[in-house]
Scaffold this motif. Structure first.
Motif, PDB file in Angstrom:
ATOM      1  N   SER A  29     -21.645 -20.057  10.975  1.00 17.04           N
ATOM      2  CA  SER A  29     -22.637 -19.010  10.716  1.00 17.04           C
ATOM      3  C   SER A  29     -24.034 -19.439  11.158  1.00 17.04           C
ATOM      4  O   SER A  29     -24.871 -18.599  11.496  1.00 17.04           O
ATOM      5  CB  SER A  29     -22.654 -18.663   9.228  1.00 17.04           C
ATOM      6  OG  SER A  29     -23.152 -19.741   8.449  1.00 17.04           O
ATOM      7  N   PHE A  30     -24.282 -20.735  11.167  1.00 17.39           N
ATOM      8  CA  PHE A  30     -25.595 -21.262  11.551  1.00 17.39           C
ATOM      9  C   PHE A  30     -25.808 -21.179  13.063  1.00 17.39           C
ATOM     10  O   PHE A  30     -26.892 -20.894  13.548  1.00 17.39           O
ATOM     11  CB  PHE A  30     -25.705 -22.702  11.058  1.00 17.39           C
ATOM     12  CG  PHE A  30     -27.054 -23.345  11.221  1.00 17.39           C
ATOM     13  CD1 PHE A  30     -28.228 -22.681  10.843  1.00 17.39           C
ATOM     14  CD2 PHE A  30     -27.171 -24.636  11.722  1.00 17.39           C
ATOM     15  CE1 PHE A  30     -29.467 -23.282  10.978  1.00 17.39           C
ATOM     16  CE2 PHE A  30     -28.405 -25.239  11.859  1.00 17.39           C
ATOM     17  CZ  PHE A  30     -29.554 -24.563  11.488  1.00 17.39           C
ATOM     18  N   LYS A  31     -24.742 -21.392  13.809  1.00 22.11           N
ATOM     19  CA  LYS A  31     -24.817 -21.338  15.274  1.00 22.11           C
ATOM     20  C   LYS A  31     -24.911 -19.886  15.730  1.00 22.11           C
ATOM     21  O   LYS A  31     -24.114 -19.040  15.309  1.00 22.11           O
ATOM     22  CB  LYS A  31     -23.584 -22.013  15.881  1.00 22.11           C
ATOM     23  CG  LYS A  31     -23.528 -21.954  17.410  1.00 22.11           C
ATOM     24  CD  LYS A  31     -22.282 -22.678  17.918  1.00 22.11           C
ATOM     25  CE  LYS A  31     -22.111 -22.496  19.423  1.00 22.11           C
ATOM     26  NZ  LYS A  31     -20.922 -23.204  19.956  1.00 22.11           N
ATOM     27  N   THR A  32     -25.889 -19.615  16.580  1.00 25.43           N
ATOM     28  CA  THR A  32     -26.083 -18.233  17.037  1.00 25.43           C
ATOM     29  C   THR A  32     -25.596 -17.999  18.466  1.00 25.43           C
ATOM     30  O   THR A  32     -25.565 -16.853  18.921  1.00 25.43           O
ATOM     31  CB  THR A  32     -27.571 -17.851  16.966  1.00 25.43           C
ATOM     32  OG1 THR A  32     -28.333 -18.722  17.814  1.00 25.43           O
ATOM     33  CG2 THR A  32     -28.082 -17.968  15.537  1.00 25.43           C
ATOM     34  N   GLY A  33     -25.262 -19.046  19.176  1.00 23.66           N
ATOM     35  CA  GLY A  33     -24.808 -18.875  20.550  1.00 23.66           C
ATOM     36  C   GLY A  33     -24.907 -20.176  21.316  1.00 23.66           C
ATOM     37  O   GLY A  33     -25.026 -21.259  20.727  1.00 23.66           O
ATOM     38  N   GLU A  34     -24.866 -20.083  22.622  1.00 26.15           N
ATOM     39  CA  GLU A  34     -24.973 -21.250  23.497  1.00 26.15           C
ATOM     40  C   GLU A  34     -25.926 -20.955  24.637  1.00 26.15           C
ATOM     41  O   GLU A  34     -26.091 -19.805  25.053  1.00 26.15           O
ATOM     42  CB  GLU A  34     -23.598 -21.655  24.038  1.00 26.15           C
ATOM     43  CG  GLU A  34     -22.676 -22.223  22.968  1.00 26.15           C
ATOM     44  CD  GLU A  34     -21.292 -22.576  23.493  1.00 26.15           C
ATOM     45  OE1 GLU A  34     -21.065 -22.424  24.724  1.00 26.15           O
ATOM     46  OE2 GLU A  34     -20.448 -22.994  22.678  1.00 26.15           O
ATOM     47  N   LEU A  35     -26.557 -22.000  25.118  1.00 24.15           N
ATOM     48  CA  LEU A  35     -27.499 -21.907  26.234  1.00 24.15           C
ATOM     49  C   LEU A  35     -27.061 -22.855  27.332  1.00 24.15           C
ATOM     50  O   LEU A  35     -26.729 -24.011  27.059  1.00 24.15           O
ATOM     51  CB  LEU A  35     -28.908 -22.289  25.762  1.00 24.15           C
ATOM     52  CG  LEU A  35     -29.967 -22.478  26.849  1.00 24.15           C
ATOM     53  CD1 LEU A  35     -30.342 -21.127  27.453  1.00 24.15           C
ATOM     54  CD2 LEU A  35     -31.213 -23.167  26.284  1.00 24.15           C
ATOM     55  N   THR A 102     -29.302 -32.960  34.016  1.00 19.82           N
ATOM     56  CA  THR A 102     -28.150 -32.341  34.672  1.00 19.82           C
ATOM     57  C   THR A 102     -28.013 -30.932  34.089  1.00 19.82           C
ATOM     58  O   THR A 102     -28.754 -30.552  33.189  1.00 19.82           O
ATOM     59  CB  THR A 102     -26.860 -33.120  34.383  1.00 19.82           C
ATOM     60  OG1 THR A 102     -26.523 -32.964  32.987  1.00 19.82           O
ATOM     61  CG2 THR A 102     -27.018 -34.599  34.703  1.00 19.82           C
ATOM     62  N   THR A 103     -27.070 -30.180  34.578  1.00 16.24           N
ATOM     63  CA  THR A 103     -26.756 -28.930  33.906  1.00 16.24           C
ATOM     64  C   THR A 103     -26.291 -29.260  32.487  1.00 16.24           C
ATOM     65  O   THR A 103     -25.430 -30.121  32.295  1.00 16.24           O
ATOM     66  CB  THR A 103     -25.651 -28.161  34.649  1.00 16.24           C
ATOM     67  OG1 THR A 103     -26.125 -27.817  35.957  1.00 16.24           O
ATOM     68  CG2 THR A 103     -25.276 -26.895  33.907  1.00 16.24           C
ATOM     69  N   MET A 104     -26.892 -28.597  31.519  1.00 18.76           N
ATOM     70  CA  MET A 104     -26.564 -28.859  30.121  1.00 18.76           C
ATOM     71  C   MET A 104     -26.068 -27.582  29.446  1.00 18.76           C
ATOM     72  O   MET A 104     -26.533 -26.490  29.765  1.00 18.76           O
ATOM     73  CB  MET A 104     -27.790 -29.381  29.356  1.00 18.76           C
ATOM     74  CG  MET A 104     -28.326 -30.708  29.826  1.00 18.76           C
ATOM     75  SD  MET A 104     -29.694 -31.278  28.767  1.00 18.76           S
ATOM     76  CE  MET A 104     -28.799 -31.660  27.240  1.00 18.76           C
TER      77      MET A 104
END
Length: 242
Positions: A29-35, A102-104
C-alpha cells in the motif's frame, strides 16, 4: 508493469532481512508505482524538496554535492536495495543530488504518506533508522579512509566495498561484478586526483590484485584487496529493505 512487492527479486537475497506478512501488506500500500530513470537522469536535486521517495530496484546511481565553482564531490553511490530521498522526507529538502549512472528502475513512495509508516509500522520505522545509521557508519569509515590513509588504501577500500556489496546482491557473473562508474567518480569519492587514481588502479592490476576495466571489476586476490583496503574480509551484515 510494476512488480508486486511479494515478488520483488531483492527479497529473495540473503542480504536483506525478511518482512512479516503484515509489513509486506503495508509495503504494497505504501508503494505507489515505479520509475525508470535513464542514464544521466537527475533523480533528486540538491536543495529541492521532492514529493517522492525511492528504493533502487535495479541499476546504479551516484550521490554528489556541487561546489560553487562547479566541481562535484561524490558522497556516495546508489546500488539496488538502497533507499533514496530520506533527507527530503525528514529534513524537507535534499542535501545532495542523486543521478542515474545506468538505466535505473526505482520503487516510488509518496512523501506525504511518510508519516503513516512511522505511525502504523514501528518496525519499518526502525528499519529506516537502521538504514540512516548504516549510512552514517559508512560515511565515518569513508572519512577515516580519506583523511588518514594513502592512495592505495583508499582505492582498495572502495573497490572491496563495491565487490562485497555487489556479490551479496548476486551480481557476480563469471567471476566479475558490474562497476559502471567513471574513474573520475571514484577519484572524487576517495579524494584523489584522476591521475593518482589511474596510477593506483594500474598498480593493483599489475600486482594481480584487482582489475577494473570496461565497466566490470574482477578481484583476483580477495584477501589481499581487503588487507590493502584495511577492510575485514567477508563481513557484510543483514540490512532492511524498504
Amino acid at each position: 508493469m510494476a512488480i508486486d512487492c511479494a515478488a520483488c527479486p531483492l527479497r529473495e537475497l540473503e542480504l536483506f532481512a525478511p518482512m512479516s506478512d503484515e509489513e509486506l501488506e503495508f509495503m504494497k500500500s505504501f508503494k505507489t508505482g515505479e520509475l525508470t530513470a535513464e542514464q544521466g537522469t537527475e533523480i533528486l536535486a540538491e536543495g529541492a524538496s521532492s514529493t517522492q521517495l525511492y528504493t533502487a530496484l535495479s541499476g546504479m546511481g551516484i550521490r554528489y554535492k556541487t561546489m560553487e565553482d562547479g566541481r562535484r564531490q561524490v558522497v556516495g553511490f546508489v546500488l539496488p536495495g538502497d533507499f533514496v530521498g530520506l533527507q527530503s522526507g525528514v529534513m524537507g529538502e535534499m542535501q545532495h543530488s542523486v543521478e542515474a549512472t545506468t538505466t535505473m528502475k526505482l520503487c516510488v513512495f509518496n512523501r506525504s504518506d511518510f508519516w503513516r509508516l512511522f505511525k502504523s509500522q514501528p518496525r519499518r520505522a526502525f528499519d529506516l533508522t537502521h538504514l540512516a545509521a548504516r549510512e552514517e557508519q559508512m560515511l565515518g569509515e569513508a572519512l577515516v579512509t580519506i583523511g588518514q590513509m594513502n592512495g592505495v588504501t583508499r582505492v582498495a577500500w572502495a573497490l572491496y566495498r563495491f565487490f562485497q556489496r555487489l556479490r551479496a546482491l548476486d551480481m557476480m557473473k563469471n567471476g566479475r561484478v558490474p562497476l559502471p562508474y567513471r574513474q573520475q567518480d571514484l577519484a572524487d569519492a576517495v579524494g584523489l586526483s584522476l591521475v593518482h587514481t589511474n596510477k593506483t588502479l594500474t598498480r593493483l592490476r599489475e600486482a594481480g590484485v584487482a582489475t577494473w576495466q570496461d565497466d566490470f571489476l574482477v578481484v583476483h586476490k580477495e584477501q589481499e584487496l581487503a588487507r590493502l583496503g584495511n577492510v575485514e574480509p567477508n563481513t557484510i551484515s543483514l540490512r532492511p529493505l524498504i
